[in-house]
Design an enzyme around this catalytic site. Structure first.
Site, PDB file in Angstrom:
ATOM      1  N   CYS A   1       0.844  -1.212   0.000  1.00 18.88           N
ATOM      2  CA  CYS A   1       0.000   0.000   0.000  1.00 18.88           C
ATOM      3  C   CYS A   1       0.873   1.254   0.000  1.00 18.88           C
ATOM      4  CB  CYS A   1      -0.924  -0.034   1.223  1.00 18.88           C
ATOM      5  SG  CYS A   1      -1.841   1.491   1.508  1.00 18.88           S
TER       6      CYS A   1
ATOM      7  N   CYS B   1      -0.096   3.991   2.474  1.00 18.56           N
ATOM      8  CA  CYS B   1       0.298   3.596   3.833  1.00 18.56           C
ATOM      9  C   CYS B   1       1.732   4.023   4.124  1.00 18.56           C
ATOM     10  CB  CYS B   1       0.181   2.080   4.011  1.00 18.56           C
ATOM     11  SG  CYS B   1      -1.491   1.426   3.869  1.00 18.56           S
TER      12      CYS B   1
END
Length: 323
Positions: free
Chosen positions: A79, A82
């Protein structure tokens, strides 16, 4: 573990009030037990960011949330957002100096936790306060927004649950050491009595217990909030909702009917409806009737909490209606 949404903005219904009171009482019991056993020690800055999995969730998140708000960062290696968000949260965890604990959960390795929190996409950030789960935000967020959210979280955790966070010693070894016992506040016994009264359905007893605290400490935030909530629950306990709403619809200028309906609106979580109803009633009334409506509206502001943006908006609308 079934996470339960608990709004920081103060939406109040009968179940939410009882759940919050129970969570606070449980947090106080946990802190007292920890104090009797020597208590958790001062932690190092490195202890403020921890990796959590399904096996350690109960201990590292649910139990720790009785002493400090736990912010959960759901992330994954693949991700990209993230990778931008996580370093900011980690830096802020250290900067906030123990006012919250950051728990990082890899969703690929902990699918069950991801499902239990109902997460549809990452990054997703939740908090757990005294065992209660709160969604904070999902997706990329700017640092200013993150700070505002964390500030509100810390304030609610302290005012409503008495969670003041961890003691951080920059020289402490990771893992902590013994800490001094937690001292009881001067009104803890009375506040606990109020919680017990609420749990048993003794709303009158809860009201009196909160008033006893306020007689000595008029500014006590926990007692002020508790009294406002207990009095609201006391007012609606014996009302017939259908009759109240029928009277309010048939008699829009009846102050008592509109006030009763606003109380029910708020208990049901319809905050804007409660505020809007009373502001419209202020506009239609004058003299003692208008003053009675204004005072009830101020009481409902106290129940929801000054930090809620709906209170600020309603205050402005009330000022326009009055002047």
């Amino acid at each position: 573990m079934q996470p339960r949404n608990m709004s920081m903005s103060g939406v109040v219904d009968l179940a939410a009030v009882k759940a919050a009171q129970e969570a606070k009482a449980k947090a106080e019991q946990t802190r007292a037990e920890a104090a009797r056993q020597g208590g958790p020690g001062a932690v190092s800055p490195a202890d403020l960011v921890i990796d959590v999995d399904e096996a350690s969730f109960e201990t590292d998140v649910l139990q720790r949330s009785a002493e400090v708000p736990v912010v959960i960062d759901f992330w994954a290696e693949w991700c990209q957002p993230c990778k931008q968000l996580s370093p900011v949260l980690e830096r802020l965890a250290v900067e906030y100096d123990g006012r919250f604990l950051l728990a990082k959960i890899d969703v690929d390795a902990n699918q069950m936790l991801m499902q239990q929190f109902g997460i549809q996409g990452i990054p997703a950030v939740f908090a757990v306060v005294a065992g209660q789960a709160l969604p904070l935000f999902q997706g990329a967020a700017g640092e200013e927004q993150i700070r505002q959210t964390l500030d509100q979280l810390v304030q609610v955790a302290e005012q409503r649950f008495g969670l003041t966070g961890l003691t951080v010693d920059p020289d402490a070894e990771p893992g902590g050491g013994p800490a001094p016992a937690v001292q009881e506040g001067p009104y803890d016994a009375l506040l606990e009595a109020a919680v017990r009264a609420l749990d048993s359905g003794d709303l009158g007893g809860a009201v009196q217990a909160y008033k006893n605290v306020l007689s000595d400490d008029p500014g006590n935030p926990e007692a002020k909030l508790g009294l406002a909530q207990a009095e609201l629950l006391q007012r609606v306990a014996d009302l017939d909702p259908q009759e109240v709403r029928r009277n309010a619809a048939e008699r829009p200028k009846d102050v008592a009917a509109q006030i009763a309906a606003a109380d029910l609106d708020l208990v049901g979580g319809h905050v804007e409806d409660a505020f809007g109803r009373l502001i419209e009633t202020v506009q239609r009334t004058a003299g003692e009737d208008r003053e009675a409506v204004r005072l009830r509206l101020l009481e409902l502001f106290e129940v929801v909490g000054a930090e809620d943006p709906r209170v600020a908006s309603a205050r402005r609308a009330l000022s326009r209606a009055l002047f």
